[in-house]
Scaffold this motif. Structure first.
Motif, PDB file in Angstrom:
ATOM      1  N   ASN A  45     -12.703  17.515  18.020  1.00 63.29           N
ATOM      2  CA  ASN A  45     -12.635  16.070  18.219  1.00 63.29           C
ATOM      3  C   ASN A  45     -13.998  15.446  18.443  1.00 63.29           C
ATOM      4  O   ASN A  45     -14.091  14.275  18.812  1.00 63.29           O
ATOM      5  N   LYS A  57      -4.613   9.420  19.026  1.00 61.39           N
ATOM      6  CA  LYS A  57      -4.824  10.138  17.758  1.00 61.39           C
ATOM      7  C   LYS A  57      -5.518   9.223  16.741  1.00 61.39           C
ATOM      8  O   LYS A  57      -6.412   9.675  16.003  1.00 61.39           O
ATOM      9  N   THR A  58      -5.144   7.952  16.714  1.00 60.17           N
ATOM     10  CA  THR A  58      -5.797   7.005  15.815  1.00 60.17           C
ATOM     11  C   THR A  58      -7.272   6.867  16.152  1.00 60.17           C
ATOM     12  O   THR A  58      -8.137   6.824  15.265  1.00 60.17           O
ATOM     13  N   ASP A  61      -9.134   9.993  14.989  1.00 60.70           N
ATOM     14  CA  ASP A  61      -9.293   9.984  13.527  1.00 60.70           C
ATOM     15  C   ASP A  61     -10.424   9.042  13.108  1.00 60.70           C
ATOM     16  O   ASP A  61     -11.224   9.376  12.215  1.00 60.70           O
ATOM     17  N   GLN A  64     -13.752  10.702  14.067  1.00 63.19           N
ATOM     18  CA  GLN A  64     -14.118  11.778  13.147  1.00 63.19           C
ATOM     19  C   GLN A  64     -14.560  11.218  11.799  1.00 63.19           C
ATOM     20  O   GLN A  64     -15.542  11.693  11.209  1.00 63.19           O
TER      21      GLN A  64
END
Length: 298
Positions: A45, A57-58, A61, A64
């Motif tokens: 992460n 999680k959004t 993402d 990343q």
């Protein structure tokens, strides 16, 4: 005398390179060792905690993706620099051929950055809209009150409310009977925030005094708690977990002790906990009423 004697400048450069290579390797090693990324999730992460909500999680993402885009651009720029250094290094005192007004190249290095910024803006705006979305009918509503120097959590749907803690210039807070803590900073006595997994939970944030910031680390998200300006956000927990929440805005003397416990549990465990809180509140209310005898002044 040899006609192929090397230029003295080449020897100086080689010596400098030999001196700086070990130093550079040492710096890279120290940065890697002291970066604090000791777990697999931290590396995956890129420094963020493993998310426990869909919104978290959004955020991971997006983080990343931003790193991947930055690395691609960095590799391209570094590659062009190395290519120019190798193939266009100075070989003589002759001035190299000058190229002016190369319209295709000028258009390229003007348009490409605009495209890159536009792509990043699109994904950022899309994810921000998703994170800020509020359901019309969330499964659980939690009213959060931040004050110097603790938190109070109310569940209006279930008529569960925590008493307000009053912390003065001492280590011990004077608290009401239903508050979960006595000494801020003691993990066993912190205020408790409990929410169910796989359900939409809406937080309504208000401040009773100064600016605070509501931060639950595994949410990978924080939001300011501003006096006179209620804030809101919503999460959907994806897995059971236990963690520590905190205030991340310097708010006074005991800011560092403004902590609370966070538990994400199953729906059945949450219902049991709510019933326990309701029973405790009813018992406290009954005890208070019993102390008021006929003819006495409350």
């Amino acid at each position: 005398m040899s006609l192929f004697r090397s230029h003295p400048r080449h020897g100086v450069r080689a010596g400098q390179l030999r001196r700086w290579l070990p130093r550079t390797a040492l710096v890279i090693g120290l940065v890697t060792v002291t970066a604090g990324c000791s777990s697999k999730d931290a590396w995956t992460n890129l420094g963020l905690r493993a998310p426990v909500t869909t919104q978290g999680k959004t955020i991971v993402d997006l983080w990343q993706g931003s790193w991947i885009a930055a690395l691609i651009v960095g590799l391209l720029v570094w590659g062009l620099i190395v290519w120019a250094v190798i193939f266009y290094r100075k070989r003589s005192d002759r001035v190299p051929r000058q190229v002016r007004y190369n319209l295709p190249i000028e258009i390229m290095y003007t348009v490409v950055p605009f495209i890159m910024v536009g792509v990043l803006f699109f994904f950022t705006a899309r994810d921000e809209n998703q994170i800020d979305t509020l359901s019309a009918h969330p499964a659980v509503v939690v009213n959060v009150t931040g004050f110097q120097w603790s938190w109070s959590f109310q569940y209006p749907q279930y008529r569960v409310s925590g008493a307000r803690a009053l912390c003065g210039q001492a280590d011990v807070c004077e608290v009401g009977p239903t508050w979960n803590g006595v000494i801020p900073g003691n993990e066993g006595q912190m205020p408790l925030l409990e929410i169910p997994e796989h359900e939409t939970v809406r937080f309504n944030l208000v401040s009773a005094d100064v600016i605070h910031s509501f931060w639950i680390v595994p949410f990978n998200f924080k939001r300011d708690v501003v006096p006179g300006h209620p804030n809101h956000f919503q999460v959907t927990a994806t897995a059971p977990s236990t963690s520590i929440g905190r205030c991340s805005e310097l708010c006074g003397l005991y800011h560092s002790r403004m902590l609370f416990r966070v538990k994400i549990v199953s729906q059945a465990e949450f219902n049991t906990w709510i019933h326990q809180q309701q029973a405790q509140q009813n018992s406290a209310s009954t005890a208070t009423t019993a102390q008021i005898t006929p003819g006495s002044t409350p």
